[in-house]
Scaffold this motif. Structure first.
Motif, short mmCIF file in Angstrom:
data_model
loop_
_atom_site.label_atom_id
_atom_site.label_comp_id
_atom_site.label_asym_id
_atom_site.label_seq_id
_atom_site.Cartn_x
_atom_site.Cartn_y
_atom_site.Cartn_z
N THR A 116 0.83 -1.20 0.00
CA THR A 116 0.00 0.00 0.00
C THR A 116 0.86 1.25 0.00
O THR A 116 0.54 2.24 -0.67
CB THR A 116 -0.94 0.01 1.21
OG1 THR A 116 -1.69 -1.21 1.22
CG2 THR A 116 -1.89 1.18 1.18
N ALA A 117 1.98 1.22 0.71
CA ALA A 117 2.88 2.37 0.74
C ALA A 117 3.48 2.63 -0.64
O ALA A 117 3.60 3.79 -1.06
CB ALA A 117 3.99 2.15 1.76
N ILE A 118 3.83 1.58 -1.37
CA ILE A 118 4.36 1.74 -2.72
C ILE A 118 3.30 2.36 -3.63
O ILE A 118 3.58 3.30 -4.37
CB ILE A 118 4.87 0.40 -3.28
CG1 ILE A 118 6.12 -0.04 -2.53
CG2 ILE A 118 5.17 0.51 -4.77
CD1 ILE A 118 6.59 -1.44 -2.87
N GLU A 119 2.08 1.83 -3.55
CA GLU A 119 1.00 2.35 -4.38
C GLU A 119 0.69 3.81 -4.04
O GLU A 119 0.56 4.66 -4.92
CB GLU A 119 -0.25 1.49 -4.21
CG GLU A 119 -0.09 0.09 -4.77
CD GLU A 119 -1.19 -0.86 -4.34
OE1 GLU A 119 -2.11 -0.45 -3.60
OE2 GLU A 119 -1.12 -2.03 -4.74
N ARG A 120 0.59 4.10 -2.75
CA ARG A 120 0.27 5.47 -2.32
C ARG A 120 1.43 6.42 -2.63
O ARG A 120 1.21 7.55 -3.07
CB ARG A 120 -0.03 5.46 -0.82
CG ARG A 120 -0.34 6.78 -0.21
CD ARG A 120 -1.64 7.33 -0.76
NE ARG A 120 -1.77 8.70 -0.32
CZ ARG A 120 -2.87 9.25 0.10
NH1 ARG A 120 -3.98 8.57 0.10
NH2 ARG A 120 -2.88 10.49 0.50
N GLY A 121 2.67 5.97 -2.41
CA GLY A 121 3.83 6.80 -2.73
C GLY A 121 3.89 7.13 -4.21
O GLY A 121 4.21 8.26 -4.60
N SER A 122 3.56 6.16 -5.06
CA SER A 122 3.54 6.39 -6.50
C SER A 122 2.46 7.41 -6.87
O SER A 122 2.69 8.29 -7.71
CB SER A 122 3.29 5.08 -7.24
OG SER A 122 4.35 4.19 -7.01
N ALA A 123 1.29 7.29 -6.26
CA ALA A 123 0.20 8.24 -6.53
C ALA A 123 0.59 9.64 -6.08
O ALA A 123 0.33 10.63 -6.79
CB ALA A 123 -1.08 7.79 -5.84
N LEU A 124 1.22 9.75 -4.94
CA LEU A 124 1.67 11.06 -4.46
C LEU A 124 2.70 11.66 -5.40
O LEU A 124 2.67 12.86 -5.69
CB LEU A 124 2.23 10.95 -3.04
CG LEU A 124 1.21 10.72 -1.93
CD1 LEU A 124 1.91 10.31 -0.63
CD2 LEU A 124 0.36 11.96 -1.70
N ALA A 125 3.62 10.83 -5.89
CA ALA A 125 4.64 11.32 -6.82
C ALA A 125 4.01 11.80 -8.12
O ALA A 125 4.41 12.84 -8.66
CB ALA A 125 5.67 10.22 -7.08
#
Length: 87
Positions: free
Chosen positions: A39-48
């Motif tokens: 979830t952190a990878i997915e959310r981090g990608s969306a934030l980027a």
């Protein structure tokens, strides 16, 4: 202050879906918390994609730090469905 612990891609793949609070940071500032590494990878990608400068992911319980370059590699593996989805 102790030095951060590094993990290999394979070690991180093995803990993608373990329930553990992850912290997404931008240049030392906490952006948000998530419930798993995947979830952190997915959310981090969306934030980027939205313009945030995501620099690291970390676990709340220890000193494991995942740099942005490693996060990108893992995101690509997930996107290419090279990794199994663990329920």
């Amino acid at each position: 202050m102790s030095l951060p612990d590094a993990r290999t891609d394979n070690e991180l793949i093995n803990i993608l879906d373990e329930p553990e609070t992850r912290i997404i940071t931008s240049q030392g500032r906490r952006l948000c918390f998530t419930a798993s590494f995947r979830t952190a990878i997915e959310r981090g990608s969306a934030l980027a994609r939205a313009g945030a400068i995501v620099t690291t992911l970390s676990r709340q319980s220890d000193n494991v730090i995942v740099p942005q370059s490693q996060m990108c590699r893992l995101r690509k593996l997930i996107a290419n469905k090279v990794l199994p989805v663990v329920p």
